[in-house]
Every structure is written in structure tokens, then in C-alpha cells.
Motif scaffolding. Structure first.
Motif, PDB file in Angstrom:
ATOM      1  N   VAL A 128       1.073  -1.270   0.036  1.00 44.76           N
ATOM      2  CA  VAL A 128      -0.261  -0.029   0.013  1.00 44.76           C
ATOM      3  C   VAL A 128       0.753   1.577  -0.041  1.00 44.76           C
ATOM      4  N   LEU A 129       0.620   1.809  -0.904  1.00 51.06           N
ATOM      5  CA  LEU A 129       2.261   3.904  -0.576  1.00 51.06           C
ATOM      6  C   LEU A 129       0.342   4.173  -0.854  1.00 51.06           C
ATOM      7  N   VAL A 130       0.962   5.808   0.352  1.00 47.78           N
ATOM      8  CA  VAL A 130       0.301   6.052   0.761  1.00 47.78           C
ATOM      9  C   VAL A 130       1.275   7.284   0.543  1.00 47.78           C
ATOM     10  N   ARG A 131       0.976   8.640   1.285  1.00 45.92           N
ATOM     11  CA  ARG A 131       1.832   9.660   0.750  1.00 45.92           C
ATOM     12  C   ARG A 131       2.233  10.108   2.503  1.00 45.92           C
ATOM     13  N   ALA A 132       3.531   9.996   1.934  1.00 47.02           N
ATOM     14  CA  ALA A 132       4.552  10.328   3.584  1.00 47.02           C
ATOM     15  C   ALA A 132       3.951  10.449   4.562  1.00 47.02           C
ATOM     16  N   GLU A 133       2.935  11.551   5.008  1.00 48.32           N
ATOM     17  CA  GLU A 133       2.548  11.687   6.421  1.00 48.32           C
ATOM     18  C   GLU A 133       1.286  11.468   6.225  1.00 48.32           C
ATOM     19  N   ASP A 134       1.046  10.462   5.298  1.00 47.80           N
ATOM     20  CA  ASP A 134       0.070   9.412   6.609  1.00 47.80           C
ATOM     21  C   ASP A 134       0.312   8.270   6.164  1.00 47.80           C
ATOM     22  N   GLU A 198       8.358   0.473  -3.690  1.00 50.21           N
ATOM     23  CA  GLU A 198      10.109   0.397  -2.789  1.00 50.21           C
ATOM     24  C   GLU A 198      10.880   1.495  -4.197  1.00 50.21           C
ATOM     25  N   SER A 199      10.376   1.552  -5.431  1.00 52.37           N
ATOM     26  CA  SER A 199      11.232   1.807  -6.644  1.00 52.37           C
ATOM     27  C   SER A 199      10.392   3.624  -6.345  1.00 52.37           C
ATOM     28  N   TYR A 200       9.351   3.590  -5.837  1.00 53.80           N
ATOM     29  CA  TYR A 200       8.627   5.222  -5.623  1.00 53.80           C
ATOM     30  C   TYR A 200       8.965   5.391  -5.046  1.00 53.80           C
ATOM     31  N   GLU A 201       8.623   5.042  -3.736  1.00 54.02           N
ATOM     32  CA  GLU A 201       9.138   5.463  -2.067  1.00 54.02           C
ATOM     33  C   GLU A 201      10.808   5.417  -1.886  1.00 54.02           C
ATOM     34  N   LYS A 202      11.653   5.720  -3.337  1.00 59.77           N
ATOM     35  CA  LYS A 202      12.943   5.486  -3.017  1.00 59.77           C
ATOM     36  C   LYS A 202      13.299   6.786  -3.311  1.00 59.77           C
ATOM     37  N   ASN A 203      12.369   7.551  -4.878  1.00 60.22           N
ATOM     38  CA  ASN A 203      12.651   7.988  -5.653  1.00 60.22           C
ATOM     39  C   ASN A 203      11.098   9.948  -5.393  1.00 60.22           C
ATOM     40  N   ARG A 204      10.758   9.811  -4.451  1.00 62.83           N
ATOM     41  CA  ARG A 204       9.512  10.989  -4.069  1.00 62.83           C
ATOM     42  C   ARG A 204       9.496  10.585  -2.793  1.00 62.83           C
ATOM     43  N   SER A 205      10.066  11.872  -1.966  1.00 65.95           N
ATOM     44  CA  SER A 205      10.159  11.726  -1.012  1.00 65.95           C
ATOM     45  C   SER A 205       9.043  11.193  -0.480  1.00 65.95           C
ATOM     46  N   THR A 206       8.143  12.056  -0.885  1.00 68.89           N
ATOM     47  CA  THR A 206       6.314  12.284  -0.537  1.00 68.89           C
ATOM     48  C   THR A 206       5.685  11.296  -0.749  1.00 68.89           C
ATOM     49  N   LEU A 207       6.099   9.917  -0.734  1.00 66.26           N
ATOM     50  CA  LEU A 207       5.796   8.815  -0.859  1.00 66.26           C
ATOM     51  C   LEU A 207       6.024   7.597   0.380  1.00 66.26           C
ATOM     52  N   ALA A 208       5.074   7.315   1.358  1.00 66.06           N
ATOM     53  CA  ALA A 208       6.171   6.257   1.139  1.00 66.06           C
ATOM     54  C   ALA A 208       5.242   5.104   1.018  1.00 66.06           C
ATOM     55  N   ILE A 209       5.604   3.752   2.075  1.00 68.55           N
ATOM     56  CA  ILE A 209       5.321   2.198   2.043  1.00 68.55           C
ATOM     57  C   ILE A 209       4.338   2.103   3.754  1.00 68.55           C
ATOM     58  N   ALA A 210       2.704   2.078   3.546  1.00 70.88           N
ATOM     59  CA  ALA A 210       2.549   2.264   4.653  1.00 70.88           C
ATOM     60  C   ALA A 210       2.898   0.100   5.407  1.00 70.88           C
ATOM     61  N   ASP A 211       2.422   0.160   6.012  1.00 73.93           N
ATOM     62  CA  ASP A 211       1.931  -1.637   7.083  1.00 73.93           C
ATOM     63  C   ASP A 211       1.398  -2.547   6.500  1.00 73.93           C
ATOM     64  N   ALA A 212      -0.082  -1.854   6.572  1.00 70.31           N
ATOM     65  CA  ALA A 212      -0.743  -2.505   5.475  1.00 70.31           C
ATOM     66  C   ALA A 212      -0.367  -3.299   4.376  1.00 70.31           C
ATOM     67  N   ARG A 213      -1.049  -4.685   4.248  1.00 68.36           N
ATOM     68  CA  ARG A 213      -0.169  -5.161   3.834  1.00 68.36           C
ATOM     69  C   ARG A 213      -1.181  -6.386   2.716  1.00 68.36           C
ATOM     70  N   PRO A 214      -1.253  -6.122   1.577  1.00 63.78           N
ATOM     71  CA  PRO A 214      -2.684  -6.908   0.856  1.00 63.78           C
ATOM     72  C   PRO A 214      -2.307  -8.415   0.683  1.00 63.78           C
ATOM     73  N   ALA A 260      16.831   2.182 -11.717  1.00 62.10           N
ATOM     74  CA  ALA A 260      15.291   3.197 -11.498  1.00 62.10           C
ATOM     75  C   ALA A 260      16.200   4.056 -10.669  1.00 62.10           C
ATOM     76  N   GLU A 261      16.534   5.035 -10.829  1.00 58.21           N
ATOM     77  CA  GLU A 261      16.844   5.777  -9.960  1.00 58.21           C
ATOM     78  C   GLU A 261      16.318   6.874  -9.867  1.00 58.21           C
ATOM     79  N   GLU A 262      17.055   7.885  -9.090  1.00 57.82           N
ATOM     80  CA  GLU A 262      15.583   9.616  -8.707  1.00 57.82           C
ATOM     81  C   GLU A 262      16.380  10.787 -10.146  1.00 57.82           C
ATOM     82  N   GLY A 263      14.800  11.024 -10.547  1.00 56.15           N
ATOM     83  CA  GLY A 263      14.158  11.497 -11.209  1.00 56.15           C
ATOM     84  C   GLY A 263      14.666  13.507 -11.112  1.00 56.15           C
ATOM     85  N   ASP A 264      14.756  13.989 -12.347  1.00 52.18           N
ATOM     86  CA  ASP A 264      14.945  15.742 -11.213  1.00 52.18           C
ATOM     87  C   ASP A 264      12.923  16.505 -11.822  1.00 52.18           C
ATOM     88  N   SER A 265      13.134  16.044 -10.541  1.00 49.68           N
ATOM     89  CA  SER A 265      11.435  17.275 -10.856  1.00 49.68           C
ATOM     90  C   SER A 265      11.415  18.192 -10.900  1.00 49.68           C
TER      91      SER A 265
END
Length: 481
Positions: A128-134, A198-214, A260-265
Motif C-alpha cells: 500500500v503506497l501512501v503519502r509520506a505524512e499518512d 519501493e522504487s517510488y518510495e525511494k525516488n519520491r520523498s513525498t511517498l511512503a509504504i504503509a504497514d498494511a499488506r494486501p 531506477a534512480e531518482e529523477g529530477d522534478s
């Protein structure tokens, strides 16, 4: 007439050249016999498949791609990659546009009714991918009850999301679009593949993986092929068995994750780094719009003359054509021409298929514009022309049509502007126009809004320039008044 014929000949030549540039990517079910293996994928899913600038050249990379290269190598074939939306892959497979489909595809029972699959080459968990603050809000799957959930359309992740009680599911075709929905707070969480998360969490500081697991039983991935291609399935299974025994799949996953390294936004950095990519999109958009404008104009004139004809079959045919084309979505017409016609033995390269769909659709609207212009000319002028000995066709050509064209020029100009914007729909079949390239850049850089802003500015420049040029033509025509 000589100038018109020369222009048509030139445009036909351009269409053939553009079409031939996509012939290798439109090879169908028998392409392996001609030493080509056509792979269909949705290259917005790192580390499985994604776009990456390598030595200044945009390439589709990922561990699915590496496995596909091994498949082609063992078959003695050249690998040709077709990038398209995920929910178009099986349609392209069954229509013969591609030989195999690889895009982290699960061999579900529903899919097995329509296509065949190789053996499983990789197994993964979901996340489950969420916004970092959530991140701390979603400890278990029960925390997602009643929430807005995003998932990729036509995947098991959409099924998982819809199984959550009272959840509102937003399913989109491209992963980059789903990610934008999360960042813009249109959805609360995404159900995705763990390596992708994991790839998006690594490359976007605004995203995070939640503890919930489908949890899902369908977490293995295989290669899809058209029904009845047992020989191809057998060949692929041999290669997959070899790769598994040599432990190469794990190596491909590790290498693709590192790639899949970090891109420049930053919008200016993106514009400079990917200017050639965007310019390529502008070229194909302009070329497609020019072809559509010319052939749509010619067909529109023919249709309005048929509609005004005294020969009833011609009149009925024109009316039926206009009403049908105006009453059905352009996307449906495009899919019928590109994916549907091959089933009856009629196949076009994707550029020509896109040009045909846009031209046929535009002609229906232009025919009605021309009809309004013709009817605005005083009927007495036609009668005067006939009394002077002119035939019906001569009077229409020299007296009525020139005046009608002047009357409806603003409406025609508006239709041309619409064509430039509507041409973006051809990205659905893989034509590398502005919108296709925007999605490539968005997937490569992990950026959300900047590539969209660049695409919007490019479309504005094209449409604004077109409007000004038509304004000049309109003023020159009015000078004679």
C-alpha cells in the motif's frame, strides 16, 4: 488542381514513410518467423519496465525487458518493443499487433480464457503506497475501509481494491497517472506491486509504504501469448527454466532496481534534459494534424456534395456516415481501425491508422460546417449561374463553394485547432506524439506536474500559431469585400 495533386502526392509519400517507420512495431503474430519477436509492455512500472535516458537516448529498460531479450535470443529473433497502456495489451495480443505481452501480468483464470501464459518467472508481494505524512494511518487493511483507493486498471490490484468494504476505487491505465492522483490527494492510497512501491518510495520523498499488506493468491507473473501458440509457450518455458536455474532473474531484478534512480522534478531541468523527446512529440503531432487537416477537408467536401446530391443512395450514405461518425467516440473509432480491422485481414501501421481515424472523424464535422456555409449563400446566385449556361457542378465550384468557404473559415479554423488537441488520443496506440512523450518523461523522472505543464505549453504554442495564421488568411479573404 495541379497544386492540389502535388500536395496530395507529397502527403501520401509522408504517410507511407511515417507508416513504414512503424511497420516493424506493427508486425503481427507471425513476426517470430521473420526473426522478430514483438513485445508489448506498459513501460511505466519500475523496476519491471520503464523509460530511462541512457547515453542521451531514451530506452525501455527493466527486468521484464531483460527476460524478453533472453527469450528473443534463444529464438534467434530480434526483440521489438511496443509501449502501450496496460489495458490495451491483451487487445493488441489477440489482434496480432504483438507476439507476447510482459508487464507484471498475472495469469488469472479470467485472462486464461482469452490468452495463454508461460510458466511463472517471478513472484512478489503487494503493498500500500501512501503519502509520506499518512504513513502511520494505515497499519492494517481494515484502515482502508471506506477510503479512496487507486489501482492500475485491469490488474489484480484493482480487484484487491474493490474487495475492500465501502472503498471508492479510482482505476487508471497508466501508473504515472495513478501516482499523480495520490500526490494530488484525489485518492488516499494505492494498491501496487511491492518492488514498484519501493522504487517510488525511494525516488519520491513525498511517498511512503504503509504497514498494511494486501493478500492475493495471484502474485506470480508470466508471459502472455495469443491462444493456440503452444510452440511459442514451449520455447519461452525453456528459456524461463534456464534463467531460473541460473538464478539470473534475481540479478535482473537487482540491476533494474539500481537503474531506477531518482529523477529530477525541476521543470527547467526536465525541459533541457528531455527537449529532444518533446520536440519529437511536436513533430509527430504536427505531421499527424497536417495529414488529418488535408484529407479531412477533401473528404468533408465530398461528403457535403453527396449529401446535397439528387441521387438518393449517395445522399443517404453521406447522412449515415456523418451521423455515425459524429455519434460515436473517436477512441472507439481508433480502436476499431487499429485493433479491430486486422481480424478481417485489413491492417495498417499505427501512424496511418491514427491518421485515418482522425481524418474520417474530422470529415464528418467539416461536412456539416460546409453544408452550413453553402446554405448561407443566396439561392439566387445558383439560379443566375445556371441561367448563364453553367452546369450544376461548375456553378458549385466557381460560384457557391468559394463564397461558402469564406463564410465558414472561422469555423474551419476552430476545427483545425480541435484536431491538433484531439490528436493526443493516438498516444493510446503508441504513436509518439506530445502526450505519449509527456508520459515517457513523467515515468522517467518520477515527476508529476512539470511534464504536464510542458505538454500544455507546447499544445498552446501550436494552437495559438494555427489560430493566428488562419486569422491572416481570413483578413486577406475579407479584403476583396
Amino acid at each position: 488542381m495541379k497544386r492540389i495533386n502535388a500536395l496530395l502526392a507529397c502527403l501520401l509519400t509522408i504517410m507511407l514513410i511515417a507508416g513504414c517507420s512503424g511497420v516493424n512495431s506493427d508486425a503481427s503474430g507471425q513476426s517470430t518467423n521473420s526473426k522478430k519477436l514483438v513485445l508489448g509492455t506498459s513501460a511505466d512500472y519500475p523496476p519491471y519496465e520503464f523509460h530511462k535516458k541512457i547515453n542521451g537516448t531514451d530506452e525501455i529498460v527493466g527486468f521484464d525487458i531483460e527476460i524478453a531479450k533472453e527469450l528473443a535470443k534463444d529464438m534467434g529473433a530480434e526483440l521489438v518493443i511496443e509501449d502501450m497502456k496496460f489495458d490495451s495489451l491483451l487487445l493488441a495480443l489477440n489482434s496480432g499487433k504483438i507476439d507476447i505481452a510482459m508487464a507484471a501480468m498475472n495469469p488469472t483464470e479470467e485472462r486464461k480464457k482469452n490468452v495463454d501464459f508461460s510458466s511463472i518467472y517471478y513472484t512478489s508481494d503487494q503493498a500500500v503506497l501512501v503519502r509520506a505524512e499518512d504513513k502511520d494511518k494505515y497499519k492494517t487493511m481494515d484502515d482502508l475501509i471506506g477510503k479512496n483507493i487507486g489501482a492500475q486498471k485491469s490488474t489484480i490490484y484493482e480487484d484487491i481494491a474493490r474487495a475492500i468494504p465501502n472503498a471508492k476505487v479510482d482505476a487508471l491505465s497508466k501508473m504515472s497517472d495513478i501516482l499523480l492522483s495520490l500526490e494530488s490527494k484525489r485518492v488516499d492510497a494505492l494498491i501496487v506491486e511491492l518492488p514498484v512501491a519501493e522504487s517510488y518510495e525511494k525516488n519520491r520523498s513525498t511517498l511512503a509504504i504503509a504497514d498494511a499488506r494486501p493478500k492475493s493468491e495471484d502474485n506470480g507473473y508470466a508471459v502472455a501469448v495469443k491462444k493456440g501458440r503452444e510452440d511459442l509457450v514451449s520455447q519461452m518455458n525453456k528459456t524461463i527454466d534456464r534463467l531460473m536455474s541460473e538464478d539470473k532473474v534475481k540479478k535482473y531484478v537487482t540491476d533494474a532496481t539500481k537503474l531506477a534512480e531518482e529523477g529530477d522534478s525541476n521543470i527547467w531541468t526536465i525541459l533541457v534534459q528531455y527537449k529532444s523527446t518533446f520536440l519529437s512529440g511536436v513533430w509527430w503531432t504536427l505531421l499527424l494534424s497536417l495529414v488529418t487537416v488535408v484529407f479531412g477537408f477533401i473528404l468533408g467536401v465530398i461528403l457535403v456534395l453527396m449529401r446535397r446530391s439528387r441521387i438518393k443512395p449517395f445522399k443517404w450514405l453521406a447522412i449515415a456516415y456523418i451521423e455515425f461518425l459524429r455519434g460515436t467516440p473517436l477512441m472507439v473509432q481508433l480502436f476499431i481501425i487499429y485493433f479491430g480491422l486486422p481480424s478481417i485481414g485489413i491492417e495498417f501501421p499505427k501512424f496511418i491508422a491514427g491518421a485515418i481515424a482522425l481524418s474520417l472523424n474530422s470529415a464528418a464535422y467539416l461536412a456539416e460546417i460546409f453544408r452550413a456555409g453553402i446554405e448561407s449563400v443566396d439561392k439566387g446566385q445558383l439560379e443566375a449561374a445556371r441561367s448563364l449556361g453553367m452546369s450544376q457542378s461548375m456553378a458549385m465550384r466557381y460560384i457557391i463553394l468559394p463564397q461558402a468557404l469564406k463564410q465558414v473559415l472561422p469555423a474551419i479554423g476552430n476545427e483545425f485547432v480541435v484536431i491538433i488537441k484531439e490528436s493526443s488520443i493516438v498516444s493510446l496506440i503508441g504513436i509518439t506524439d506530445i502526450m505519449f512523450q509527456e508520459e515517457v518523461v513523467r515515468g522517467s523522472t518520477y515527476a508529476g506536474l512539470p511534464p504536464l505543464i510542458i505538454a500544455a505549453v507546447l499544445y498552446f504554442i501550436l494552437t495559438f500559431t494555427c489560430s493566428k495564421l488562419l486569422g491572416v488568411a481570413e483578413r486577406r479573404l475579407k479584403a476583396s469585400d
